[in-house]
Design an enzyme around this catalytic site. Sequence first.
Site, short mmCIF file in Angstrom:
data_model
loop_
_atom_site.label_atom_id
_atom_site.label_comp_id
_atom_site.label_asym_id
_atom_site.label_seq_id
_atom_site.Cartn_x
_atom_site.Cartn_y
_atom_site.Cartn_z
N GLY A 16 0.84 -1.20 0.00
CA GLY A 16 0.00 0.00 0.00
C GLY A 16 0.88 1.25 0.00
N ARG A 89 -7.88 -16.93 -14.24
CA ARG A 89 -8.17 -17.78 -15.40
C ARG A 89 -9.59 -18.30 -15.29
NH1 ARG A 89 -2.94 -20.81 -14.97
NH2 ARG A 89 -1.52 -19.13 -15.43
N ASP A 120 6.06 -4.93 5.56
CA ASP A 120 6.49 -6.27 5.98
C ASP A 120 6.35 -7.30 4.86
OD1 ASP A 120 3.74 -6.15 6.09
OD2 ASP A 120 3.55 -7.24 7.97
N THR A 142 5.27 2.39 5.56
CA THR A 142 3.87 2.08 5.85
C THR A 142 3.31 3.04 6.89
OG1 THR A 142 2.26 0.58 6.83
CG2 THR A 142 4.50 0.22 7.50
N ASP A 144 1.20 2.08 8.87
CA ASP A 144 0.85 1.23 10.02
C ASP A 144 1.96 1.20 11.07
OD1 ASP A 144 -1.36 0.63 8.47
OD2 ASP A 144 -0.54 -1.25 7.73
N ASP A 146 4.36 -0.86 11.39
CA ASP A 146 4.42 -2.21 11.96
C ASP A 146 5.54 -3.08 11.39
OD1 ASP A 146 3.43 -2.55 9.42
OD2 ASP A 146 1.74 -3.80 9.98
N ARG A 188 -4.05 -1.92 10.32
CA ARG A 188 -4.02 -3.39 10.22
C ARG A 188 -3.96 -4.04 11.60
NH1 ARG A 188 -0.14 -6.60 6.41
NH2 ARG A 188 1.28 -5.61 7.85
O1 F6P Z 1 -0.90 -1.14 5.14
C1 F6P Z 1 -1.52 0.06 4.88
C2 F6P Z 1 -3.02 -0.09 4.88
O2 F6P Z 1 -3.59 1.17 4.59
C3 F6P Z 1 -3.62 -0.67 6.15
O3 F6P Z 1 -3.70 0.26 7.19
C4 F6P Z 1 -4.95 -1.16 5.65
O4 F6P Z 1 -5.43 -2.18 6.47
C5 F6P Z 1 -4.61 -1.67 4.26
O5 F6P Z 1 -3.44 -1.00 3.87
C6 F6P Z 1 -5.68 -1.44 3.22
O6 F6P Z 1 -5.32 -2.09 2.05
P1 F6P Z 1 -5.99 -1.83 0.62
O7 F6P Z 1 -5.27 -0.68 -0.01
O8 F6P Z 1 -5.78 -3.10 -0.13
O9 F6P Z 1 -7.44 -1.54 0.86
#
Ligand code: F6P
Length: 365
Positions: A16, A89, A120, A142, A144, A146, A188
Amino acid sequence: MARKGLRRIGVLTGGGDCPGLNAVIRAVAKTLMHDLGAEIIGFRDGYEGIVLDRTMRIDWRAVSNILTMGGTILGTSNTANPFQWAARRRGKVVISDRSANALRVFRKHRLDGLVVIGGDGSMTIAGGLASLGIPVVGVPKTIDNDVLGTEQTFGFQTAADVATEALDRLHTTASAHHRVMVAEVMGRYAGWLALHAGIASGADVILIPEVPFHWEALLETCAERARKGKRFSIVCVAEGARPAGGEMVIQRRVEGSPDPVRLGGIGRLVAGSIEQKTGIESRATILGYVQRGGTPCPFDRVFATHLGHKAAQLAAEGRWGRMASWQRGRITDVALEEVAGGCRTVAPDDPLLAVARSVGTTFGE
Ligand code: F6P
């Protein structure tokens, strides 16, 4: 730092997006172009680019004027994984190993190394590519916060600022209407974003995945505040928060993604229960992707530049298999093996939990 033989370096942004990706690309490219005269090849859309051979030349012009830009000039993907490549597919998702493609494309471009800017999941994949023989260095990103092996990721501070501003705004409307305002923030499986934004905005309740909450305690906090004449409450809830003995709320599954689970929805559940059980009018706001978009705050611009510079140094010194990181107030580096396969959550003894409690914030315990 000059090192003979380092002529061509690949770079990609995976997972992301978050504010500061362009600042890292710029720092990596400018450092390597300036110090070594290296050529930089960008792979488009994360690991998709290295499997499908979709590249972009990163020269001085490409990295000019991108420091403050959100998103990533390379594009990204949080589903592409060379080791578990998902293709559709006949309406079905078929998984195959395309890591040999990645290796072929890497060699085809005569690259001496690859800089992976990601979270991660991307670092775990980077570790896998390293074991195939691709020299890799990582940069932790990120919102997050994390990623293992670093006490902070770039992008987190900007997201915390955005969430804090939103909570401040919810505060004034909550007070005007005497409501409970529930704000759901991303993060997350980690509660860092909720914890920081909650403390920064003086939230009355913070709910995070690491501290499962009890419905009775949460409802009692809101009811007690009302009894004491405090006619509104602010609840900052992490998307991964869950009641003790209960599950996280899953919004959707993205099949083929390294982690298919997408969380979301706990905010509405919390607001609905508070209103139903206490009689206090409640509203939920899901902050969503505004936390990820937009220009990085000044701290993240400096931090991302510093991490990018460090990654370029690691590459230039041939210290492959390392990730640039932030520990004890300094930029340093850790082995990718220490980062892969896990995520950094809020420890039960994290000082910020005690700090929040000391100013009257509860965690619904
Ligand atoms: O890891 C970043 C994040 O924004 C998280 O906080 C969230 O859970 C996730 O990505 C959302 O993912 P997507 O962009 O696939 O909706």
